[in-house]
Design a protein around this motif. Structure first.
Motif, short mmCIF file in Angstrom:
data_model
loop_
_atom_site.label_atom_id
_atom_site.label_comp_id
_atom_site.label_asym_id
_atom_site.label_seq_id
_atom_site.Cartn_x
_atom_site.Cartn_y
_atom_site.Cartn_z
N ALA A 34 0.83 -1.10 0.14
CA ALA A 34 0.13 0.00 -0.01
C ALA A 34 0.80 1.39 0.16
O ALA A 34 0.62 2.24 -0.66
N ALA A 35 1.85 1.29 0.75
CA ALA A 35 2.77 2.55 0.86
C ALA A 35 3.51 2.65 -0.50
O ALA A 35 3.69 3.74 -0.94
N LEU A 36 4.04 1.46 -1.23
CA LEU A 36 4.86 1.60 -2.56
C LEU A 36 3.70 1.97 -3.50
O LEU A 36 4.00 2.88 -4.34
N TYR A 69 8.62 5.51 1.97
CA TYR A 69 9.63 5.95 3.03
C TYR A 69 8.53 6.14 4.70
O TYR A 69 9.54 6.64 5.51
N GLU A 70 7.65 5.92 4.53
CA GLU A 70 6.83 5.89 5.92
C GLU A 70 5.51 4.78 5.73
O GLU A 70 4.90 4.53 4.60
N PRO A 71 4.99 4.43 6.86
CA PRO A 71 3.91 3.42 6.75
C PRO A 71 2.80 4.07 6.24
O PRO A 71 2.54 5.02 6.49
N ALA A 72 2.04 3.25 5.47
CA ALA A 72 0.88 3.83 5.02
C ALA A 72 -0.26 4.02 5.89
O ALA A 72 -0.24 3.27 6.94
N GLY A 73 -0.98 4.93 5.77
CA GLY A 73 -2.17 5.14 6.98
C GLY A 73 -3.28 5.85 6.10
O GLY A 73 -3.34 5.93 4.69
N GLY A 74 -4.10 5.66 6.77
CA GLY A 74 -5.71 6.16 6.10
C GLY A 74 -6.39 4.85 5.47
O GLY A 74 -6.23 3.85 5.52
N SER A 75 -7.78 5.09 5.20
CA SER A 75 -8.67 4.10 4.59
C SER A 75 -8.18 3.57 3.49
O SER A 75 -8.39 2.34 3.27
N VAL A 76 -7.48 4.18 2.70
CA VAL A 76 -7.21 3.80 1.10
C VAL A 76 -6.12 2.70 1.51
O VAL A 76 -6.10 1.40 0.94
N ALA A 77 -5.11 2.85 2.37
CA ALA A 77 -4.18 1.91 2.90
C ALA A 77 -4.58 0.57 3.60
O ALA A 77 -4.30 -0.27 3.23
N VAL A 78 -5.66 0.94 4.38
CA VAL A 78 -6.31 -0.06 4.90
C VAL A 78 -7.00 -1.07 3.98
O VAL A 78 -6.91 -2.22 3.95
N LEU A 79 -7.78 -0.39 2.97
CA LEU A 79 -8.60 -1.37 1.95
C LEU A 79 -7.48 -1.96 1.06
O LEU A 79 -7.60 -3.18 0.67
N ILE A 80 -6.33 -1.43 0.68
CA ILE A 80 -5.37 -2.04 -0.19
C ILE A 80 -4.84 -3.16 0.46
O ILE A 80 -4.68 -4.33 -0.12
N ALA A 81 -4.53 -2.84 1.93
CA ALA A 81 -3.84 -4.20 2.83
C ALA A 81 -4.94 -5.28 2.67
O ALA A 81 -4.45 -6.56 2.73
N LEU A 82 -6.20 -5.04 3.06
CA LEU A 82 -7.07 -6.09 3.11
C LEU A 82 -7.22 -6.70 1.85
O LEU A 82 -7.54 -7.95 1.52
N ALA A 83 -7.32 -5.90 0.69
CA ALA A 83 -7.35 -6.58 -0.57
C ALA A 83 -6.26 -7.63 -0.97
O ALA A 83 -6.41 -8.59 -1.56
N VAL A 84 -5.23 -7.11 -0.57
CA VAL A 84 -3.82 -8.06 -0.89
C VAL A 84 -4.17 -9.18 0.14
O VAL A 84 -3.66 -10.38 -0.39
N ALA A 85 -4.36 -9.16 1.11
CA ALA A 85 -4.58 -10.23 2.09
C ALA A 85 -5.56 -11.17 1.54
O ALA A 85 -5.55 -12.33 1.58
N ALA A 86 -6.80 -10.44 0.92
CA ALA A 86 -7.84 -11.37 0.54
C ALA A 86 -7.13 -12.26 -0.58
O ALA A 86 -7.56 -13.33 -1.24
N LEU A 87 -6.49 -11.51 -1.49
CA LEU A 87 -5.68 -11.99 -2.93
C LEU A 87 -4.88 -13.17 -2.40
O LEU A 87 -4.86 -14.34 -3.18
N PHE A 88 -4.16 -12.92 -1.33
CA PHE A 88 -3.22 -14.31 -0.67
C PHE A 88 -4.19 -15.32 -0.34
O PHE A 88 -3.90 -16.59 -0.82
#
Length: 264
Positions: A139-141, A147-166
Motif C-alpha cells: 500500500a505504501a509503495l 519511506y513511511e508506513p501507509a495510513g488512512g482508509s485507502v491503505a487499509v483497503l489495499i492491505a485487506l485486498a492484498v490479504a484477500a488475494l493471498f
C-alpha cells in the motif's frame, strides 16, 4: 534523470523477477495457511493441509531471500531508506514469518493435542500477519509513500485486498493439492472455475503487484556503482537459472495430490 546502463537495468529486472516469484510461489503457502481453519476441521485434516505445502515453503522463501539480497547488494542506499521508513511494517512481517515457520517446524516434534493446536494457531496467525504486513508495505509503495508506513482508509483497503488475494491464491493451490473433505471445502469456494484457472488468475494478480509497486521507486537513480554491479549482476545471472530449475523440479516431484497426512 539518471538513465541506467545495462547492468543497472538487469539489476532492476532481477529484483522484479525475484519479488514476483516470491509473491506468486510464496503466496500459495501463505494463503493456504490463512484459510486452513476453514479447510481442516480435524487434526488429520489439518495435517493434510500442512502436508500440501510442506515440500514447497522453504523453496518459496528462497525467492524472498534472493529479493532481499538483490535489494541490499544492488540498491544499498534505497534498502536502508526503505528499512528505516517501513520498520513498523517489517517488524510484524518478520515476526509473523518466524511464528508461522516455528509452528510448521514444531508441530510434529512431540507434544499432544494441545501442542498441535498451538502450532496450528501459530501457522494461521503468522500467515495472516505476513499477508497483512505485505499488504501494508505494498500500500505504501503503490500510493507513492515508500519511506513511511501507509495510513488512512485507502491503505487499509489495499492491505485487506492484498490479504484477500493471498487467501484466494491459497484456495486455488488447495484445490490442486488436497483430497477428501478439505478439497471439497476448497472446491466449494472456488466454484465452477477450474483449479488451475483459479490458481493462475490469482497468480497473475499477485505477480503484477511487484512491478506495479516497484514502478514508484527510484531504482535507476539509486543503483550501486558500476564496479559493484559488475560483480553482483553476472553472479545473479548464473544463480537464477539454478533457482528456477530447482523450483521446477520441486513442483514436478510433488505434483500429485496429497491423500494422507505426512511431513508434519
Amino acid at each position: 534523470m539518471h538513465t541506467p546502463d545495462t547492468l543497472g537495468t538487469l539489476a532492476i529486472v532481477l529484483l522484479a523477477f525475484f519479488a514476483t516469484g516470491y509473491l506468486v510461489l510464496g503466496g500459495a503457502d501463505i494463503g493456504t495457511g490463512m484459510i486452513s481453519p476453514y479447510l481442516g476441521r480435524t487434526d488429520d485434516e489439518r495435517r493434510l493441509i500442512l502436508a500440501s505445502f510442506a515440500p514447497f515453503f522453504l523453496g518459496n522463501e528462497v525467492w524472498l531471500v534472493a529479493t532481499a539480497g538483490v535489494l541490499v547488494g544492488c540498491f544499498p542506499d534505497l534498502e536502508g531508506e526503505l528499512l528505516t521508513g517501513q520498520i513498523a511494517v517489517f517488524v510484524p512481517l518478520l515476526t509473523g514469518w518466524v511464528v508461522r515457520d516455528a509452528g510448521l517446524w514444531s508441530r510434529g516434534r512431540g507434544g499432544g493435542r494441545v501442542w498441535r493446536a498451538v502450532c496450528d494457531g501459530a501457522v494461521v496467525c503468522g500467515s495472516w500477519a505476513v499477508a497483512l504486513s505485505w499488504g501494508l508495505l505494498l500500500a505504501a509503495l503503490l500510493t507513492g509513500k515508500p519511506y513511511e508506513p501507509a495510513g488512512g482508509s485507502v491503505a487499509v483497503l489495499i492491505a485487506l485486498a492484498v490479504a484477500a488475494l493471498f487467501a484466494a491464491h491459497g484456495l486455488g493451490f488447495a484445490t490442486l493439492r488436497l483430497t477428501g473433505r478439505p478439497y471439497a471445502r476448497a472446491r466449494q469456494l472456488v466454484g465452477r472455475t477450474g483449479p488451475w484457472q483459479s490458481f493462475a488468475l490469482t497468480g497473475v494478480l499477485l505477480g503484477a503487484l511487484a512491478p506495479a509497486a516497484g514502478a514508484g521507486l527510484p531504482l535507476a537513480a539509486r543503483a550501486a556503482d558500476r564496479a559493484t554491479l559488475s560483480l553482483l549482476v553476472p553472479a545473479l545471472l548464473v544463480i537464477t537459472p539454478l533457482l528456477v530449475a530447482a523450483q521446477v523440479w520441486t513442483w514436478r516431484t510433488f505434483r500429485h495430490r496429497v491423500d494422507r497426512p505426512s511431513y508434519l
